[in-house]
Write a protein that holds these residues in place. Structure first.
Motif, short mmCIF file in Angstrom:
data_model
loop_
_atom_site.label_atom_id
_atom_site.label_comp_id
_atom_site.label_asym_id
_atom_site.label_seq_id
_atom_site.Cartn_x
_atom_site.Cartn_y
_atom_site.Cartn_z
N VAL A 194 9.40 -39.55 -68.24
CA VAL A 194 10.81 -39.93 -68.05
C VAL A 194 11.65 -38.70 -67.72
CG1 VAL A 194 12.86 -40.88 -69.18
CG2 VAL A 194 10.63 -41.94 -69.55
N ILE A 195 11.38 -37.59 -68.40
CA ILE A 195 12.11 -36.35 -68.12
C ILE A 195 11.87 -35.90 -66.68
CG2 ILE A 195 12.19 -33.88 -68.67
CD1 ILE A 195 11.60 -34.69 -71.62
N ALA A 196 10.61 -35.94 -66.25
CA ALA A 196 10.28 -35.52 -64.88
C ALA A 196 10.92 -36.45 -63.86
CB ALA A 196 8.76 -35.50 -64.70
N LYS A 197 10.98 -37.73 -64.16
CA LYS A 197 11.58 -38.68 -63.21
C LYS A 197 13.10 -38.48 -63.12
CE LYS A 197 8.11 -42.32 -63.03
NZ LYS A 197 7.84 -43.77 -63.06
N LEU A 198 13.73 -38.13 -64.24
CA LEU A 198 15.16 -37.83 -64.18
C LEU A 198 15.43 -36.63 -63.29
CD1 LEU A 198 16.13 -38.44 -67.92
CD2 LEU A 198 17.01 -39.71 -65.94
N ALA A 199 14.48 -35.67 -63.27
CA ALA A 199 14.63 -34.49 -62.43
C ALA A 199 14.32 -34.79 -60.97
CB ALA A 199 13.71 -33.37 -62.94
N ILE A 200 13.25 -35.54 -60.70
CA ILE A 200 12.81 -35.78 -59.33
C ILE A 200 13.52 -36.97 -58.70
CG2 ILE A 200 10.84 -36.35 -57.87
CD1 ILE A 200 9.07 -34.82 -59.85
N LEU A 201 13.58 -38.09 -59.41
CA LEU A 201 14.25 -39.27 -58.86
C LEU A 201 15.77 -39.18 -59.02
CD1 LEU A 201 11.92 -42.15 -60.12
CD2 LEU A 201 11.91 -41.03 -57.89
N GLY A 202 16.21 -38.63 -60.16
CA GLY A 202 17.64 -38.55 -60.42
C GLY A 202 18.28 -37.26 -59.98
N GLY A 203 17.47 -36.23 -59.67
CA GLY A 203 18.01 -34.96 -59.20
C GLY A 203 18.80 -34.21 -60.25
N MET A 204 18.49 -34.43 -61.52
CA MET A 204 19.27 -33.82 -62.59
C MET A 204 18.71 -32.46 -63.00
SD MET A 204 19.92 -37.25 -64.92
CE MET A 204 20.62 -36.30 -66.26
#
Length: 358
Positions: free
Chosen positions: A192-202
Motif C-alpha cells: 500500500v505504501i509503494a502504491k501511494l508513491a507510484i500510483l498516487g505520486g506521494m
C-alpha cells in the motif's frame, strides 16, 4: 556579544537621568537630561537611540570575517524563513563546506577564482552535482547579503558556475514490468505504501504522515508530513493538495484499514501508535524484498519519478501531473490555474488499468 546587542540602561544621579552602556568592555555614561523634563521611559528611549547609532557606526567600520558573518548575520536572518528540515541541511552544508575552510578570511578579501577553485575541488572530491550547485548558490546568497549590508562593494560569487566534473545522479524510473514486480514482492502494508508513491505520486513523508480522517473515498487530503520523526507542514505550498487515489488503491487502503483495526489515527502507525518511521520501514521491510527481486536500486524518489514518467507515457496533461505530485509547473499555471481532483482521478485510474492491477 554584549556590546553589539545591548540597549543600554538609565539611572538617576543628582536630579538628572544618566544613560549607561558598554563599549569594548568599558562602561560609558552620558547625561540625558533633567529628571523633571523627561520620564524614565523617555530616558530609556534616548539611551537606546544613542546605543543603536553607535553600534551602527561600529558595525559599518568593522572588518568582518567570513565565519563570523555567516554565523552571526546570515544564519540568524535566513533561518527565519527556512523550514526545520531545510534549516538543518543548510546549516550543516554551509558549516562543513564553506565556513570551515573560509572562517578566518575577511569578507572583502575574497576573489572569484578563489571561490571557483573551492567548487572545483568539491566536484573533484566526488560531491554530487546537487551539493556543489547548492554551495554555489549559498556563496552567492551570502555575498549578496554582505553587499546589501554594505560590508563589501561587489559580489565575488556572482559569476560562479557548477563544475561539469560534479557527479550527476542517474535518475532511473521503473518500467511497467518492474512496477508489477515491486508490488508482487511486498507485504500488504508495504505494498500500500509503494502504491501511494507510484500510483498516487506521494512523497514518503506525506505517506507516513497520513491520518485516517484525511483519507477520502477518492483522494488523500495532504496537510502534513513526517520528516525525521517530526510532524511538520508539507514541503512547499504546492504540496498542500488533494492527491487523487485510484479505485483499486482505495480498495486496498480499506482492506488495510480493516486488517490493522484502525487502532491509531495514523494510517501507518508504529507499535507506539506514533507515525511509522520511514527509514525503519524501508530498511527492515521494503529494501530487503526489493533487493531480492533485483530492484535494490529503487527508492521512494524512484517511485515518484516512475509515477511522473509513466503518466507522461500515457499522454497525461503535465499540469494535472504536477498538481498530483505537488510540484510547480510554472508560476502562471500553478498560481492561476488549478485542476480538480476528479480530473486527476481519471488519470490514476487509467494508470492502474494500464498496469492491469485489478
Amino acid at each position: 556579544m554584549r556590546k553589539r546587542h545591548q540597549t543600554g540602561g538609565v539611572k538617576k544621579q543628582r536630579g538628572k537621568w544618566l544613560g549607561q552602556w558598554w563599549v569594548d568592555d568599558k562602561r560609558v555614561a552620558r547625561v540625558l537630561g533633567p529628571v523633571k523634563d523627561m520620564t524614565k521611559g523617555q530616558a530609556r528611549e534616548a539611551v537606546a537611540r544613542i546605543v543603536a547609532e553607535e553600534n551602527a557606526k561600529r558595525d559599518a567600520d568593522r572588518i568582518w570575517k567570513f565565519g563570523e558573518f555567516v554565523e552571526n548575520v546570515y544564519f540568524p536572518y535566513y533561518s527565519r524563513k527556512w523550514k526545520r528540515s531545510t534549516r538543518e541541511n543548510n546549516i550543516n552544508r554551509i558549516g562543513v563546506h564553506l565556513v570551515e575552510p573560509f572562517r578566518g578570511i575577511e569578507l572583502g578579501a575574497f576573489r572569484r577564482d578563489q571561490l571557483q577553485d573551492l567548487l572545483d575541488a568539491k566536484a573533484n572530491a566526488g560531491l554530487s552535482f546537487s551539493v556543489v550547485d547548492h554551495l554555489r548558490w549559498d556563496l552567492k546568497q551570502i555575498f549578496d547579503m554582505a553587499v546589501a549590508d554594505g560590508r563589501i562593494r561587489l559580489n565575488p560569487a556572482l559569476l560562479l558556475f557548477t563544475p561539469k566534473e560534479a557527479a550527476k545522479p542517474v535518475r532511473r524510473a521503473m518500467t511497467i514490468e518492474e512496477v508489477r514486480l515491486c508490488f508482487s514482492v511486498l507485504a500488504r502494508r508495504e505494498r500500500v505504501i509503494a502504491k501511494l508513491a507510484i500510483l498516487g505520486g506521494m512523497r514518503p513523508g506525506e505517506i507516513f504522515g497520513l491520518e485516517w480522517p484525511r483519507m477520502n473515498a477518492t483522494y488523500a487530503d495532504i496537510r502534513q508530513r513526517v520528516y525525521r520523526n517530526v510532524v511538520d507542514t508539507p514541503k512547499t505550498d504546492q504540496s498542500l493538495r488533494k492527491a487523487a487515489l485510484s479505485e483499486g488503491l482505495v480498495m486496498e487502503i480499506e482492506e488495510w484499514r480493516a486488517a490493522s483495526g484502525e487502532m491509531s489515527r495514523w494510517v501507518f502507525p508504529s507499535e507506539n501508535r506514533t507515525p511509522l518511521s520511514k527509514d525503519n520501514c524501508w530498511r527492515r521491510n521494503m529494501a530487503p524484498e526489493l533487493k531480492k527481486a533485483g530492484l535494490g536500486w529503487a527508492n521512494f524518489q524512484v517511485m515518484r519519478r516512475t509515477h511522473s514518467t509513466l503518466m507522461k507515457a500515457l499522454g497525461a496533461d503535465p499540469k494535472l501531473v504536477a498538481d498530483q505530485l505537488g510540484h510547480s509547473l510554472d508560476v502562471n499555471q500553478n498560481v492561476y490555474t488549478q485542476s480538480p481532483v476528479e480530473s486527476r482521478r481519471g488519470l490514476v485510474n487509467n494508470l492502474e488499468k494500464h498496469l492491469r492491477l485489478n
